[in-house]
Motif scaffolding. Structure first.
Motif, PDB file in Angstrom:
ATOM      1  N   SER A 190       0.842  -1.191   0.000  1.00  0.00           N
ATOM      2  CA  SER A 190       0.000   0.000   0.000  1.00  0.00           C
ATOM      3  C   SER A 190       0.883   1.248   0.000  1.00  0.00           C
ATOM      4  O   SER A 190       2.112   1.152   0.024  1.00  0.00           O
ATOM      5  N   ALA A 191       0.238   2.407  -0.033  1.00  0.00           N
ATOM      6  CA  ALA A 191       0.951   3.676   0.005  1.00  0.00           C
ATOM      7  C   ALA A 191       0.154   4.654   0.852  1.00  0.00           C
ATOM      8  O   ALA A 191      -1.073   4.653   0.827  1.00  0.00           O
ATOM      9  N   VAL A 192       0.869   5.463   1.598  1.00  0.00           N
ATOM     10  CA  VAL A 192       0.229   6.486   2.416  1.00  0.00           C
ATOM     11  C   VAL A 192       0.477   7.823   1.748  1.00  0.00           C
ATOM     12  O   VAL A 192       1.625   8.159   1.411  1.00  0.00           O
ATOM     13  N   ILE A 193      -0.590   8.575   1.574  1.00  0.00           N
ATOM     14  CA  ILE A 193      -0.496   9.834   0.850  1.00  0.00           C
ATOM     15  C   ILE A 193      -0.925  10.987   1.742  1.00  0.00           C
ATOM     16  O   ILE A 193      -1.960  10.903   2.420  1.00  0.00           O
ATOM     17  N   SER A 194      -0.145  12.031   1.738  1.00  0.00           N
ATOM     18  CA  SER A 194      -0.502  13.239   2.485  1.00  0.00           C
ATOM     19  C   SER A 194      -0.663  14.397   1.507  1.00  0.00           C
ATOM     20  O   SER A 194      -0.018  14.427   0.447  1.00  0.00           O
ATOM     21  N   GLN A 195      -1.552  15.305   1.864  1.00  0.00           N
ATOM     22  CA  GLN A 195      -1.797  16.474   1.039  1.00  0.00           C
ATOM     23  C   GLN A 195      -1.735  17.718   1.897  1.00  0.00           C
ATOM     24  O   GLN A 195      -2.178  17.726   3.041  1.00  0.00           O
ATOM     25  N   LYS A 196      -1.193  18.787   1.295  1.00  0.00           N
ATOM     26  CA  LYS A 196      -1.176  20.069   1.977  1.00  0.00           C
ATOM     27  C   LYS A 196      -1.599  21.152   1.009  1.00  0.00           C
ATOM     28  O   LYS A 196      -1.154  21.133  -0.151  1.00  0.00           O
ATOM     29  N   PRO A 197      -2.410  22.124   1.394  1.00  0.00           N
ATOM     30  CA  PRO A 197      -3.096  22.208   2.681  1.00  0.00           C
ATOM     31  C   PRO A 197      -4.312  21.288   2.711  1.00  0.00           C
ATOM     32  O   PRO A 197      -4.738  20.776   1.683  1.00  0.00           O
ATOM     33  N   SER A 198      -4.873  21.094   3.883  1.00  0.00           N
ATOM     34  CA  SER A 198      -6.086  20.276   3.988  1.00  0.00           C
ATOM     35  C   SER A 198      -7.303  21.086   3.547  1.00  0.00           C
ATOM     36  O   SER A 198      -8.290  20.528   3.066  1.00  0.00           O
ATOM     37  N   ARG A 199      -7.228  22.388   3.763  1.00  0.00           N
ATOM     38  CA  ARG A 199      -8.296  23.267   3.293  1.00  0.00           C
ATOM     39  C   ARG A 199      -7.757  24.682   3.163  1.00  0.00           C
ATOM     40  O   ARG A 199      -6.749  25.028   3.787  1.00  0.00           O
ATOM     41  N   ASP A 200      -8.418  25.469   2.336  1.00  0.00           N
ATOM     42  CA  ASP A 200      -8.020  26.857   2.185  1.00  0.00           C
ATOM     43  C   ASP A 200      -9.198  27.666   1.653  1.00  0.00           C
ATOM     44  O   ASP A 200     -10.071  27.118   0.951  1.00  0.00           O
ATOM     45  N   ILE A 201      -9.180  28.909   2.003  1.00  0.00           N
ATOM     46  CA  ILE A 201     -10.153  29.870   1.467  1.00  0.00           C
ATOM     47  C   ILE A 201      -9.367  30.904   0.695  1.00  0.00           C
ATOM     48  O   ILE A 201      -8.470  31.556   1.254  1.00  0.00           O
ATOM     49  N   CYS A 202      -9.659  31.033  -0.589  1.00  0.00           N
ATOM     50  CA  CYS A 202      -8.875  31.908  -1.458  1.00  0.00           C
ATOM     51  C   CYS A 202      -9.769  32.945  -2.124  1.00  0.00           C
ATOM     52  O   CYS A 202     -10.962  32.697  -2.337  1.00  0.00           O
ATOM     53  N   GLN A 203      -9.164  34.037  -2.480  1.00  0.00           N
ATOM     54  CA  GLN A 203      -9.917  35.087  -3.156  1.00  0.00           C
ATOM     55  C   GLN A 203      -9.930  34.832  -4.654  1.00  0.00           C
ATOM     56  O   GLN A 203      -8.999  34.262  -5.235  1.00  0.00           O
ATOM     57  N   ARG A 204     -10.965  35.294  -5.252  1.00  0.00           N
ATOM     58  CA  ARG A 204     -11.115  35.230  -6.709  1.00  0.00           C
ATOM     59  C   ARG A 204      -9.899  35.834  -7.395  1.00  0.00           C
ATOM     60  O   ARG A 204      -9.380  36.863  -6.965  1.00  0.00           O
ATOM     61  N   GLY A 205      -9.402  35.167  -8.423  1.00  0.00           N
ATOM     62  CA  GLY A 205      -8.280  35.687  -9.195  1.00  0.00           C
ATOM     63  C   GLY A 205      -6.916  35.231  -8.716  1.00  0.00           C
ATOM     64  O   GLY A 205      -5.924  35.368  -9.438  1.00  0.00           O
ATOM     65  N   THR A 206      -6.848  34.683  -7.527  1.00  0.00           N
ATOM     66  CA  THR A 206      -5.562  34.196  -7.018  1.00  0.00           C
ATOM     67  C   THR A 206      -5.368  32.741  -7.440  1.00  0.00           C
ATOM     68  O   THR A 206      -6.182  32.171  -8.178  1.00  0.00           O
ATOM     69  N   SER A 207      -4.285  32.121  -6.973  1.00  0.00           N
ATOM     70  CA  SER A 207      -3.987  30.719  -7.285  1.00  0.00           C
ATOM     71  C   SER A 207      -3.722  29.965  -5.998  1.00  0.00           C
ATOM     72  O   SER A 207      -3.321  30.539  -4.996  1.00  0.00           O
ATOM     73  N   LEU A 208      -3.932  28.677  -6.054  1.00  0.00           N
ATOM     74  CA  LEU A 208      -3.618  27.815  -4.924  1.00  0.00           C
ATOM     75  C   LEU A 208      -2.816  26.625  -5.428  1.00  0.00           C
ATOM     76  O   LEU A 208      -3.205  25.981  -6.409  1.00  0.00           O
ATOM     77  N   THR A 209      -1.734  26.324  -4.747  1.00  0.00           N
ATOM     78  CA  THR A 209      -0.933  25.150  -5.090  1.00  0.00           C
ATOM     79  C   THR A 209      -1.106  24.104  -3.998  1.00  0.00           C
ATOM     80  O   THR A 209      -0.937  24.385  -2.816  1.00  0.00           O
ATOM     81  N   ILE A 210      -1.457  22.902  -4.427  1.00  0.00           N
ATOM     82  CA  ILE A 210      -1.690  21.777  -3.527  1.00  0.00           C
ATOM     83  C   ILE A 210      -0.529  20.797  -3.683  1.00  0.00           C
ATOM     84  O   ILE A 210      -0.145  20.463  -4.810  1.00  0.00           O
ATOM     85  N   GLN A 211       0.001  20.351  -2.563  1.00  0.00           N
ATOM     86  CA  GLN A 211       1.116  19.411  -2.597  1.00  0.00           C
ATOM     87  C   GLN A 211       0.633  18.009  -2.231  1.00  0.00           C
ATOM     88  O   GLN A 211      -0.220  17.839  -1.361  1.00  0.00           O
ATOM     89  N   CYS A 212       1.212  17.035  -2.876  1.00  0.00           N
ATOM     90  CA  CYS A 212       0.875  15.634  -2.628  1.00  0.00           C
ATOM     91  C   CYS A 212       2.164  14.850  -2.436  1.00  0.00           C
ATOM     92  O   CYS A 212       3.034  14.853  -3.310  1.00  0.00           O
ATOM     93  N   GLN A 213       2.282  14.195  -1.285  1.00  0.00           N
ATOM     94  CA  GLN A 213       3.495  13.434  -0.949  1.00  0.00           C
ATOM     95  C   GLN A 213       3.130  11.985  -0.684  1.00  0.00           C
ATOM     96  O   GLN A 213       2.221  11.709   0.101  1.00  0.00           O
ATOM     97  N   VAL A 214       3.859  11.085  -1.325  1.00  0.00           N
ATOM     98  CA  VAL A 214       3.623   9.646  -1.132  1.00  0.00           C
ATOM     99  C   VAL A 214       4.793   9.086  -0.331  1.00  0.00           C
ATOM    100  O   VAL A 214       5.936   9.499  -0.515  1.00  0.00           O
TER     101      VAL A 214
END
Lengths: 115, 112
Positions: free
Chosen positions: A1-25
């Motif tokens: 199996s594999a354990v996967i983590s993601q960051k952030p778990s949640r976010d609130i962003c303003q219109r027009g901005t960007s969000l980068t989500i990280q995924c680590q196995v």
């Protein structure tokens, strides 16, 4: 199996901005995927993250809006660019060892709210 | 393109009753997988079926893959409150790509 983590778990962003989500196995995997899931809905595949090359996008998803990186066999990022309220969703990373089973292991997801 | 349809969308049962969800693909699948997603959680792999007509059991869960490899079912015997969640089937077509096409899921609620 594999354990996967993601960051952030949640976010609130303003219109027009960007969000980068990280995924680590926790181990090397052949394939990594990014999905979007609206609450109570099914999973929609955004793209397959390819190590060392450009991601493979599904119909309706483009690189300019969802740039993806995969620098090695254990890590990937998804950026959601130029955010609009329609991008509010849960984004899930998954991985598959690609050893013939194609079983996918999912991360806990990132809940994005765009205001 | 390939589509995977799943019915019913919702199922409400009394604890102890049986439950079945059905999955149909528009094309022949190389394999089909089943996942369970608890409320607020992420999908968790349950099983993979590969062979035509294959039947697999996990305690009270029975999974079947159709002879034509285009349909599948998940049957739960004597449901318990711990079975609550959404059950997704996911089909894989031919080729070496690992991407899956997910059905819309069946949301199971169990009344104690």
């Amino acid at each position: 199996s594999a354990v996967i983590s993601q960051k952030p778990s949640r976010d609130i962003c303003q219109r027009g901005t960007s969000l980068t989500i990280q995924c680590q196995v926790d181990s090397q995997v052949t394939m990594m995927f990014w999905y979007r899931q609206q609450p109570g809905q099914s999973l929609t595949l955004i793209a397959t993250a390819n190590q060392g090359s450009e991601a493979t996008y599904e119909s309706g998803f483009v690189i300019d809006k969802f740039p993806i990186s995969r620098p090695n066999l254990t890590f990937s990022t998804l950026t959601v660019s130029n955010l609009s309220p329609e991008d509010s969703s849960i984004y899930l990373c998954s991985a598959s060892k690609g050893d013939g089973t194609y079983e996918q292991y999912f991360g806990p997801g990132t809940r994005l709210t765009v205001t | 393109g390939q589509q995977v349809m799943q019915i019913p969308q919702y199922q409400h049962v009394q604890e102890g009753e049986d439950f079945t969800t059905y999955c149909n693909s528009s094309t022949t699948l190389s394999n089909i997988q089943w996942y369970k997603q608890r409320p607020g959680g992420h999908p968790v792999f349950l099983i993979q079926l590969v062979k035509s007509g294959e039947v697999k059991k996990q305690k009270r869960l029975t999974f079947q893959f159709g002879e034509a490899k285009k349909n599948s079912s998940l049957h739960i015997t004597a449901t318990q409150t711990t079975d609550v969640g959404t059950y997704f089937c996911a089909g894989k077509g031919g080729g070496s790509q690992g991407n899956l096409i997910f059905g819309k899921g069946t949301k199971l609620s169990v009344k104690p």
